[in-house]
Design a protein around this motif. Structure first.
Motif, mmCIF file in Angstrom:
data_model
loop_
_atom_site.group_PDB
_atom_site.id
_atom_site.type_symbol
_atom_site.label_atom_id
_atom_site.label_comp_id
_atom_site.label_asym_id
_atom_site.label_seq_id
_atom_site.Cartn_x
_atom_site.Cartn_y
_atom_site.Cartn_z
ATOM 1 N N THR A 6 0.841 -1.191 0.000
ATOM 2 C CA THR A 6 0.000 0.000 0.000
ATOM 3 C C THR A 6 0.881 1.248 0.000
ATOM 4 O O THR A 6 2.098 1.172 0.219
ATOM 5 C CB THR A 6 -0.911 0.034 1.234
ATOM 6 O OG1 THR A 6 -0.108 0.260 2.414
ATOM 7 C CG2 THR A 6 -1.673 -1.275 1.391
ATOM 8 N N GLN A 7 0.259 2.409 -0.180
ATOM 9 C CA GLN A 7 1.046 3.637 -0.222
ATOM 10 C C GLN A 7 1.655 3.982 1.130
ATOM 11 O O GLN A 7 2.617 4.752 1.202
ATOM 12 C CB GLN A 7 0.201 4.799 -0.742
ATOM 13 C CG GLN A 7 -0.942 5.225 0.140
ATOM 14 C CD GLN A 7 -1.793 6.291 -0.544
ATOM 15 O OE1 GLN A 7 -2.330 6.066 -1.624
ATOM 16 N NE2 GLN A 7 -1.897 7.448 0.078
ATOM 17 N N ASP A 8 1.147 3.387 2.206
ATOM 18 C CA ASP A 8 1.779 3.576 3.512
ATOM 19 C C ASP A 8 3.172 2.956 3.555
ATOM 20 O O ASP A 8 3.993 3.317 4.402
ATOM 21 C CB ASP A 8 0.917 2.954 4.612
ATOM 22 C CG ASP A 8 -0.367 3.730 4.847
ATOM 23 O OD1 ASP A 8 -0.395 4.928 4.533
ATOM 24 O OD2 ASP A 8 -1.340 3.119 5.324
ATOM 25 N N ASP A 9 3.434 2.009 2.623
ATOM 26 C CA ASP A 9 4.727 1.329 2.573
ATOM 27 C C ASP A 9 5.739 2.072 1.710
ATOM 28 O O ASP A 9 6.872 1.609 1.570
ATOM 29 C CB ASP A 9 4.544 -0.089 2.014
ATOM 30 C CG ASP A 9 3.633 -0.937 2.872
ATOM 31 O OD1 ASP A 9 3.799 -0.930 4.096
ATOM 32 O OD2 ASP A 9 2.731 -1.597 2.298
ATOM 33 N N HIS A 54 0.140 15.160 -0.726
ATOM 34 C CA HIS A 54 -0.361 15.225 0.658
ATOM 35 C C HIS A 54 -1.863 14.936 0.699
ATOM 36 O O HIS A 54 -2.336 14.192 1.560
ATOM 37 C CB HIS A 54 -0.072 16.600 1.253
ATOM 38 C CG HIS A 54 -0.622 16.775 2.635
ATOM 39 N ND1 HIS A 54 -0.067 16.164 3.747
ATOM 40 C CD2 HIS A 54 -1.697 17.489 3.094
ATOM 41 C CE1 HIS A 54 -0.768 16.491 4.820
ATOM 42 N NE2 HIS A 54 -1.762 17.292 4.445
ATOM 43 N N ALA A 55 -2.601 15.510 -0.253
ATOM 44 C CA ALA A 55 -4.039 15.295 -0.298
ATOM 45 C C ALA A 55 -4.380 13.829 -0.560
ATOM 46 O O ALA A 55 -5.410 13.328 -0.082
ATOM 47 C CB ALA A 55 -4.668 16.172 -1.376
ATOM 48 N N ALA A 56 -3.513 13.145 -1.301
ATOM 49 C CA ALA A 56 -3.749 11.733 -1.620
ATOM 50 C C ALA A 56 -3.157 10.791 -0.579
ATOM 51 O O ALA A 56 -3.295 9.565 -0.709
ATOM 52 C CB ALA A 56 -3.169 11.408 -2.999
ATOM 53 N N GLY A 57 -2.472 11.341 0.437
ATOM 54 C CA GLY A 57 -1.950 10.513 1.520
ATOM 55 C C GLY A 57 -0.583 9.914 1.287
ATOM 56 O O GLY A 57 -0.203 8.967 1.994
ATOM 57 N N TRP A 58 0.191 10.457 0.349
ATOM 58 C CA TRP A 58 1.527 9.926 0.079
ATOM 59 C C TRP A 58 2.577 10.624 0.948
ATOM 60 O O TRP A 58 2.443 11.801 1.269
ATOM 61 C CB TRP A 58 1.909 10.152 -1.386
ATOM 62 C CG TRP A 58 1.144 9.307 -2.349
ATOM 63 C CD1 TRP A 58 -0.015 9.639 -2.988
ATOM 64 C CD2 TRP A 58 1.488 7.989 -2.789
ATOM 65 N NE1 TRP A 58 -0.415 8.618 -3.801
ATOM 66 C CE2 TRP A 58 0.484 7.581 -3.701
ATOM 67 C CE3 TRP A 58 2.535 7.115 -2.511
ATOM 68 C CZ2 TRP A 58 0.505 6.344 -4.329
ATOM 69 C CZ3 TRP A 58 2.551 5.876 -3.140
ATOM 70 C CH2 TRP A 58 1.550 5.502 -4.036
ATOM 71 N N LYS A 59 3.628 9.904 1.290
ATOM 72 C CA LYS A 59 4.783 10.483 1.972
ATOM 73 C C LYS A 59 5.756 11.024 0.936
ATOM 74 O O LYS A 59 5.959 10.405 -0.112
ATOM 75 C CB LYS A 59 5.482 9.439 2.844
ATOM 76 C CG LYS A 59 4.617 8.831 3.939
ATOM 77 C CD LYS A 59 5.424 7.818 4.741
ATOM 78 C CE LYS A 59 4.564 7.104 5.767
ATOM 79 N NZ LYS A 59 3.598 6.182 5.118
#
Length: 340
Positions: free
Chosen positions: A2-5, A33-38
């Motif tokens: 996932t994008q958290d990884d 940032h709006a899409a939740g990416w680091k």
């Protein structure tokens, strides 16, 4: 996965196009940032007005998702290798995604790239479609990528210039850096630093085989006619190319060509020296005169039920930047620079 990884790594040096690059970085960060990416940003501080503006802006960002590494790392020519190494050192996620500031911040393309990364595919890559000034303006107005792909495939080339395949829009497991090393910081200015890194990464992970045609350094605007290391790296994104899944590179003014060419010549010399060490003892490729991606292209088209005649734009060898009339391009470039 996932994008958290994953963490997206980008770099910025405001020696050229400072206002445009800063604006693009800010839009990139806001979109991610709006899409939740680091996002990890490495910045070479040249102590200019825009550098101070960048640092002031960065203080207001959410440090949980965006991190800026800023210092006066060097003078003179841009050293993107050094900046990428500094950013990669700060990545704490299992996956890193390399992304240029001039790439359009398309969350769907990023999700696609991350989804391509599997145990069977340790290095994932998307082709990058380079836009003209007119294409950049249209993208800013509509946010639609499909007409841009249609423009390229139709051979009209009003909105698009060329496709980079291989590209440096890449995802990989950060643990692999221990096996291949980071970027070679001997590269200065533009050219070859990404090829150097991607070859070592792809060979170390088994993403490509160590064949003796890797030493061939032959440029072509046609992705399917690539030879040598460009063909081997291009195989990593061939399926995405056939399916029309691209990153989009925004138009910008051309750099000082004399300085660009001088740096590229020096970088090529370093690259070929490094490459010699990589290809020693490799196995025979035995490809003859046939570009190695062509058989794989036709086989993939058959597997996917696609008509290869619809994709013959990938055989087009016309240099995209020479197809555009000069006088309106200068005007449109200025307009595009304020929109995206």
């Amino acid at each position: 996965m996932t994008q958290d990884d994953a963490s997206i790594v980008t770099t910025i040096d405001l020696v050229d196009r400072p206002a445009q690059l800063l604006r693009r970085l800010q839009r990139l960060e806001a979109s991610l940032h709006a899409a939740g990416w680091k996002l990890v940003i490495a910045h070479n501080d040249r102590r200019g007005y825009k550098d101070a503006e960048l640092q002031s802006w960065a203080k207001k960002l959410d440090s949980r998702t965006t991190r800026l590494i800023s210092s006066q790392f060097y003078d003179g020519l841009v050293n993107n290798s050094l900046l990428r190494n500094r950013a990669l050192n700060e990545v704490s996620t299992p996956v890193a995604i390399l992304m240029d500031v001039d790439l359009y911040p398309d969350a769907a393309a990023l999700a696609d790239l991350l989804g391509m990364l599997t145990p069977q595919r340790p290095v994932a890559m998307l082709p990058v479609l380079y836009l003209t000034a007119q294409g950049t303006i249209q993208l800013a107005r509509t946010g639609l990528s499909k007409p841009l792909a249609e423009d390229y495939l139709s051979l009209e080339r009003k909105l698009t210039q060329h496709i980079a395949a291989p590209s440096s829009f890449v995802a990989f497991h950060t643990a692999e850096l221990a096996h291949c090393g980071g970027f070679d910081e001997g590269y200065r200015g533009h050219g070859y630093e990404d090829f150097d890194f991607l070859l070592r990464l792809s060979l170390a992970t088994g993403a490509i085989a160590p064949t003796d045609d890797l030493h061939i350094d032959e440029k072509t605007p046609a992705p399917l006619l690539a030879r040598g290391f460009r063909a081997r790296l291009g195989s990593l994104c061939l399926d995405a190319l056939i399916e029309g899944r691209y990153g989009l590179h925004l138009h910008h003014p051309r750099a000082d060509m004399r300085r660009h060419q001088q740096a590229q010549a020096l970088n090529q010399k370093l690259f070929l020296s490094n490459l010699q060490n990589l290809v020693n003892g490799t196995t025979q490729a035995n490809q003859g005169l046939l570009p190695p991606l062509l058989p794989e292209f036709y086989a993939l088209c058959q597997t996917k039920g696609l008509d290869p005649r619809d994709l013959y734009a990938y055989l087009d060898t016309r240099p995209g930047h020479l197809l555009q009339p000069s006088w309106p391009t200068k005007i449109l470039t200025r307009i595009a620079g304020t929109m995206l």
